[in-house]
Scaffold this motif. Sequence first.
Motif, mmCIF file in Angstrom:
data_model
loop_
_atom_site.group_PDB
_atom_site.id
_atom_site.type_symbol
_atom_site.label_atom_id
_atom_site.label_comp_id
_atom_site.label_asym_id
_atom_site.label_seq_id
_atom_site.Cartn_x
_atom_site.Cartn_y
_atom_site.Cartn_z
ATOM 1 N N GLY A 63 -39.619 20.119 34.806
ATOM 2 C CA GLY A 63 -38.739 21.028 34.093
ATOM 3 C C GLY A 63 -39.391 22.373 33.847
ATOM 4 N N ILE A 64 -38.553 23.371 33.555
ATOM 5 C CA ILE A 64 -39.017 24.734 33.273
ATOM 6 C C ILE A 64 -38.183 25.295 32.124
ATOM 7 N N ALA A 65 -38.835 26.024 31.226
ATOM 8 C CA ALA A 65 -38.153 26.778 30.179
ATOM 9 C C ALA A 65 -38.459 28.258 30.374
ATOM 10 N N LEU A 66 -37.417 29.084 30.378
ATOM 11 C CA LEU A 66 -37.565 30.532 30.503
ATOM 12 C C LEU A 66 -37.079 31.200 29.223
ATOM 13 N N HIS A 67 -37.829 32.190 28.769
ATOM 14 C CA HIS A 67 -37.457 32.937 27.568
ATOM 15 C C HIS A 67 -36.480 34.043 27.953
ATOM 16 N N LYS A 68 -35.247 33.918 27.455
ATOM 17 C CA LYS A 68 -34.251 34.958 27.630
ATOM 18 C C LYS A 68 -34.253 35.844 26.374
ATOM 19 N N THR A 69 -33.430 36.878 26.353
ATOM 20 C CA THR A 69 -33.449 37.830 25.241
ATOM 21 C C THR A 69 -33.204 37.147 23.900
ATOM 22 N N ASN A 70 -32.165 36.327 23.825
ATOM 23 C CA ASN A 70 -31.848 35.624 22.574
ATOM 24 C C ASN A 70 -31.658 34.133 22.808
ATOM 25 N N ASP A 71 -32.368 33.627 23.783
ATOM 26 C CA ASP A 71 -32.117 32.236 24.163
ATOM 27 C C ASP A 71 -33.339 31.680 24.886
ATOM 28 N N SER A 78 -36.815 36.422 33.958
ATOM 29 C CA SER A 78 -37.605 36.256 32.732
ATOM 30 C C SER A 78 -39.063 36.536 33.057
ATOM 31 N N THR A 79 -39.745 37.123 32.115
ATOM 32 C CA THR A 79 -41.177 37.391 32.302
ATOM 33 C C THR A 79 -42.041 36.465 31.451
ATOM 34 N N LEU A 80 -41.426 35.419 30.880
ATOM 35 C CA LEU A 80 -42.151 34.477 30.024
ATOM 36 C C LEU A 80 -41.562 33.095 30.222
ATOM 37 N N GLY A 81 -42.398 32.130 30.574
ATOM 38 C CA GLY A 81 -41.880 30.783 30.773
ATOM 39 C C GLY A 81 -42.965 29.736 30.834
ATOM 40 N N ILE A 82 -42.539 28.469 30.738
ATOM 41 C CA ILE A 82 -43.452 27.324 30.801
ATOM 42 C C ILE A 82 -42.832 26.257 31.700
ATOM 43 N N GLU A 91 -38.067 33.766 18.523
ATOM 44 C CA GLU A 91 -38.489 34.820 17.609
ATOM 45 C C GLU A 91 -39.723 35.571 18.103
ATOM 46 N N TYR A 92 -40.395 35.043 19.108
ATOM 47 C CA TYR A 92 -41.616 35.681 19.640
ATOM 48 C C TYR A 92 -41.419 35.939 21.135
ATOM 49 N N PRO A 93 -40.649 36.961 21.496
ATOM 50 C CA PRO A 93 -40.329 37.187 22.916
ATOM 51 C C PRO A 93 -41.497 37.705 23.737
ATOM 52 N N ASP A 94 -42.587 38.052 23.062
ATOM 53 C CA ASP A 94 -43.738 38.596 23.800
ATOM 54 C C ASP A 94 -44.987 37.745 23.650
ATOM 55 N N THR A 95 -44.812 36.466 23.226
ATOM 56 C CA THR A 95 -45.981 35.629 22.925
ATOM 57 C C THR A 95 -45.790 34.217 23.444
ATOM 58 N N LEU A 96 -46.851 33.672 24.005
ATOM 59 C CA LEU A 96 -46.919 32.272 24.428
ATOM 60 C C LEU A 96 -48.044 31.612 23.644
ATOM 61 N N PHE A 97 -47.754 30.478 23.032
ATOM 62 C CA PHE A 97 -48.744 29.756 22.244
ATOM 63 C C PHE A 97 -49.232 28.537 23.033
#
Length: 613
Positions: free
Chosen positions: A33-41, A65-69, A167-173
């Motif tokens: 599976g993959i999760a992508l960070h959208k603007t509000n989703d 998307s420029t952020l995903g796992i 809430e953190y569109p520019d951060t990956l933990f």
Amino acid sequence: MCGIVGYIGQNQAYPYLIGGLKKLEYRGYDSAGIALHKTNDLQVVKKTGKVAALEEAFRTKDTQSTLGIGHTRWATHGVPSDENAHPHYSNSGNLALVHNGIIENYASLKEELLQKGYQFKSDTDSEVLLNFIEDIYQNNDCSLEEAIRIALKRVTGAYVILILSIEYPDTLFAARKGSPLVIGIGKGEHFLGSDASPMLEYTKEVVYINDYELAIIKADQLILKNLGNETLTPYVQKLDLELAAIEKGGYEHFMIKEIYEQPQAIFDSLRGRLDPENLSITLSGLDKIKDKLIAARRIIIVACGTSWHAGLLAEYWIEELCRVNVEVEYASEFRYRNPIITSDDVIIAISQSGETADTLVALENAKSKGATIFGIVNVVGSSIARISDAGIYTHAGPEIGVASTKAFSAQLTVLLLFAIKLAEFKQSASEELRKQLTKELSEVPQKVQYILDSTVDGIKDIAKNYQHATDFLFLGRGYNFPIALEGALKLKEISYIHAEGYPAAEMKHGPIALVDDTLPVVFIATKDKVHEKIVSNMQEIKARSGKLISVVTADDQLAMSLSDENIQIPASHEIIAPILATIPLQLLSYYVGIERQIDVDRPRNLAKSVTVE
């Protein structure tokens, strides 16, 4: 035991994530599976089955998307299903998580959350962990970073987690304990993976995350902290791997490629260590603990699976050459016993990945009691390498096939180097014997190449003849007994045929009851000091109509005359012969698997790096 990838940066995340999951397929998995960070989703897509099925599911999706796992799952809690696949959403839908490892106290945490009204869509411990983090975040005046830190202090078990938040569109933990995590550093971007293979084409600069460390990752920033909120300085390392090393290079499967790479892997493990002209051995890793080794009351070898078989052969070698007591332990058992360990003991840990969970815990326990830790691993920067006081890297290169081949022969190579060098330190074996073994060890790469060149056609025929067998028995004596165990394990892994390895003399104490005219019995019957005994055992099987397949020293007419099928290997000293004898058994398992149409690179239920119990 699964694969984890993550990306944050200026470029599109999806190509790296899907490509990275493909490169991690060798680790073993049942869903992806993959999760992508959208603007509000947070867009999560996950499917049971191969990464190809996930890729197909994304064909109709917007992947911008420029952020995903991403994640490939090997089932522990809950059956393989779309619901149990990762990534998981939190109850609010604001968080998504991928997790490798096991949360041992998940049941009590889940009960606590159920009483608070939380609902769960999966049977996994991972979803429990995510909602536990969200509960802390929502009900305390703290940041998400602090909520993760608080949660990880309360959980018991092993984990690597990657977390996205709306809430953190520019951060990956990210955080780790007991499972591997690598962060690759690019220009304005970061790549994450369970190992470095997904990021090789993007960067050669990486940071290996240690246990109890939390990473807060932005496109142009990597902040590393411990669970006490102290900021740490990331240690950046240069990768020396090449992309070609993790590609098939024209071979049908990684397994056969890696079998054929063994002459080079053994040569590379000897290079710079064995001087064939002066017949000398240099091992700087031993020099660091020379006095400890000489004074050692005993040596304890801890390992799992194939590495345990390497350790068992090393026990024979070290006791013969170095005259010191050696014990070989399954790490999974050793960690739960209360063994008597003192500062006079040397613990040798053997692991291809350097991340084997049971072996790591066993080492931590032994180290806490003052023992000296010596690691033999294939992966630079791995956890076992870092916890060890000294060690030797094997130089097998990346091993992608789940069933170990070249990593095993490289382990045997460095273990014999170790035994010869320790014998030199202790003056426990004659110089003549040490030099003879050193000379013959230098010739092993050429002899392995000869075996590969001369035996394959015959082994293919044997595989065709015995592909329908339901059972195999592998027998050896002395130095060849561990090779019988390894041969049986390989056949089980690759063909799904039940196989047992036994000391040849022990078969009269039970297994001989299985012998009839349908049972293939594989003898490792090279010429050594117990050759007459193994020939007697062959005659006992022959008298009961068993089918004999023998690995024999070239021109051993007696052993060949007793065999229905034989595979000849070059003559060598009895201490060296087991390294050579393992090659035909690897080929046999491979070709039987091929005849049975098994996916030999990814056998069912198995994983390459076993990072959970």
